[in-house]
Structure formats: C-alpha cells, structure tokens
Design a protein around this motif. Sequence first.
Motif, PDB file in Angstrom:
ATOM      1  N   VAL A 278      25.694  55.574 -76.003  1.00 59.80           N
ATOM      2  CA  VAL A 278      26.768  54.711 -76.133  1.00 59.80           C
ATOM      3  C   VAL A 278      26.572  53.521 -74.920  1.00 59.80           C
ATOM      4  O   VAL A 278      26.678  53.903 -74.042  1.00 59.80           O
ATOM      5  N   VAL A 279      26.674  52.294 -75.669  1.00 60.26           N
ATOM      6  CA  VAL A 279      26.496  51.262 -74.457  1.00 60.26           C
ATOM      7  C   VAL A 279      27.513  50.158 -74.873  1.00 60.26           C
ATOM      8  O   VAL A 279      27.587  49.754 -76.185  1.00 60.26           O
ATOM      9  N   VAL A 280      28.283  49.913 -73.946  1.00 58.37           N
ATOM     10  CA  VAL A 280      29.552  48.845 -74.178  1.00 58.37           C
ATOM     11  C   VAL A 280      28.993  47.693 -73.167  1.00 58.37           C
ATOM     12  O   VAL A 280      29.301  47.976 -72.023  1.00 58.37           O
ATOM     13  N   ALA A 281      29.039  46.568 -73.579  1.00 56.12           N
ATOM     14  CA  ALA A 281      28.548  45.657 -72.876  1.00 56.12           C
ATOM     15  C   ALA A 281      29.758  44.289 -73.050  1.00 56.12           C
ATOM     16  O   ALA A 281      30.092  43.991 -73.979  1.00 56.12           O
ATOM     17  N   HIS A 282      30.264  43.929 -71.897  1.00 55.32           N
ATOM     18  CA  HIS A 282      31.288  43.007 -72.135  1.00 55.32           C
ATOM     19  C   HIS A 282      30.928  41.637 -71.454  1.00 55.32           C
ATOM     20  O   HIS A 282      30.731  41.683 -70.139  1.00 55.32           O
ATOM     21  N   GLU A 283      30.662  40.712 -72.146  1.00 58.45           N
ATOM     22  CA  GLU A 283      30.267  39.575 -71.490  1.00 58.45           C
ATOM     23  C   GLU A 283      31.478  38.512 -71.147  1.00 58.45           C
ATOM     24  O   GLU A 283      32.109  38.316 -72.249  1.00 58.45           O
ATOM     25  N   ARG A 284      32.060  38.189 -69.911  1.00 61.24           N
ATOM     26  CA  ARG A 284      33.094  37.553 -69.732  1.00 61.24           C
ATOM     27  C   ARG A 284      32.991  36.129 -69.795  1.00 61.24           C
ATOM     28  O   ARG A 284      32.147  35.675 -69.373  1.00 61.24           O
ATOM     29  N   ASP A 285      34.110  35.544 -70.016  1.00 62.31           N
ATOM     30  CA  ASP A 285      34.239  34.202 -69.765  1.00 62.31           C
ATOM     31  C   ASP A 285      34.832  33.998 -68.335  1.00 62.31           C
ATOM     32  O   ASP A 285      35.875  34.437 -67.918  1.00 62.31           O
ATOM     33  N   GLU A 286      33.862  33.435 -67.434  1.00 55.79           N
ATOM     34  CA  GLU A 286      34.481  33.529 -65.938  1.00 55.79           C
ATOM     35  C   GLU A 286      35.786  32.820 -65.702  1.00 55.79           C
ATOM     36  O   GLU A 286      36.389  32.967 -64.897  1.00 55.79           O
ATOM     37  N   ARG A 287      35.843  31.705 -66.575  1.00 58.13           N
ATOM     38  CA  ARG A 287      37.250  30.827 -66.424  1.00 58.13           C
ATOM     39  C   ARG A 287      38.491  31.475 -66.831  1.00 58.13           C
ATOM     40  O   ARG A 287      39.492  31.179 -66.758  1.00 58.13           O
ATOM     41  N   ASN A 288      38.200  32.604 -67.571  1.00 58.18           N
ATOM     42  CA  ASN A 288      39.559  33.429 -68.290  1.00 58.18           C
ATOM     43  C   ASN A 288      39.312  34.735 -68.344  1.00 58.18           C
ATOM     44  O   ASN A 288      39.125  35.306 -69.465  1.00 58.18           O
TER      45      ASN A 288
END
Lengths: 87, 87
Positions: free
Chosen positions: B26-36
């Motif tokens: 199981v892979v959970v990848a969270h690409e964040r918005d750095e500004r928010n």
Amino acid sequence: MGNLFTRLFGPKPKNSALTAKERLMVVVAHERDERNSKPDFLPALQKELLEVISKYVTIKPENIKVSRDRQDDYDMLEVNIVLPDNR
Amino acid sequence: MGNLFTRLFGPKPKNSALTAKERLMVVVAHERDERNSKPDFLPALQKELLEVISKYVTIKPENIKVSRDRQDDYDMLEVNIVLPDNR
C-alpha cells in the motif's frame, strides 16, 4: 526502493500552475500466489480505504480517478485524488 | 500510468521460491501545495489503513515493513506486507 514518488507521479514540472493542486494517490497492489489464491478483496478494500481517507481530507467524487489493473499473478488498484482548495 | 506494478515491485523473477509468497503493498503519496499545507496526517492514516487491511488479510507485525519518505513538497508512506501461508 529509490525515488518511488517520481516513479508514481512522474517528474514534477517546475513552477507550473498544475503543481498548485494538492494530490493524494493511493496504490494497493496484491501479488498473489497462484497456487493458493483468495477471493478478490480489492474492491471492498478500496471502498473502506476511501472512507478512511475521507476522514482526513475532503474528497469530492468528481475528483477521484480509480483504475484497476489485473493480471494472472497480481491485482492492482490505483486511486488518484485531487484535493479541493477549500479544505 | 503504464505498468505501475513493475515500477513498484521491480521485475518479477521467474519460478523463484521468493515469488511463492503473497504480498500486499500500500502506497499513500501526498503531494502538497507548499503555500497551503495541512498538518501531516499520514501517520494517523497509516494506523487506520492497517486496521482496515487487517480485516481482509492476516497481518503479522513481523511481516510488515513501513517506510516514510518526506521532502518539501511531498510526503509518502509505503507499507509492504508479506502474507502468511495459513490464511
């Protein structure tokens, strides 16, 4: 595993408007033993995983993309979620 | 996405004893918005995901390998589970 993230999402474009969105990707891969295989539980698991994830982030149905890939010895589920700005 | 499974697990050896085991990844990848960006929810999510998965398969603690990878704009959680033969 090296940079799995890049393998999952591909190279990240620099300073693109596309990168402003938050994304969440969930991959569940089940490699089966062909001699001893169980009933396929990924669809049920997928439903529950989305329920759990929706406790942490707002998931709109239109922002979810689910794909399945199934071959003899593996079963894979990939869920891509674009997170809304107003979380 | 092409053959994501191969990118995740690598090429599969033929007729090896290693391939007899069932594996779940199981892979959970969270690409964040750095500004928010939101507080990091992956550790709590990981715990709940394992609880859900354990409804479907028998998970022994010694057969779980969890790795985290965190950089400025993404957070990734990877859970590898080798399933026992006596399910």
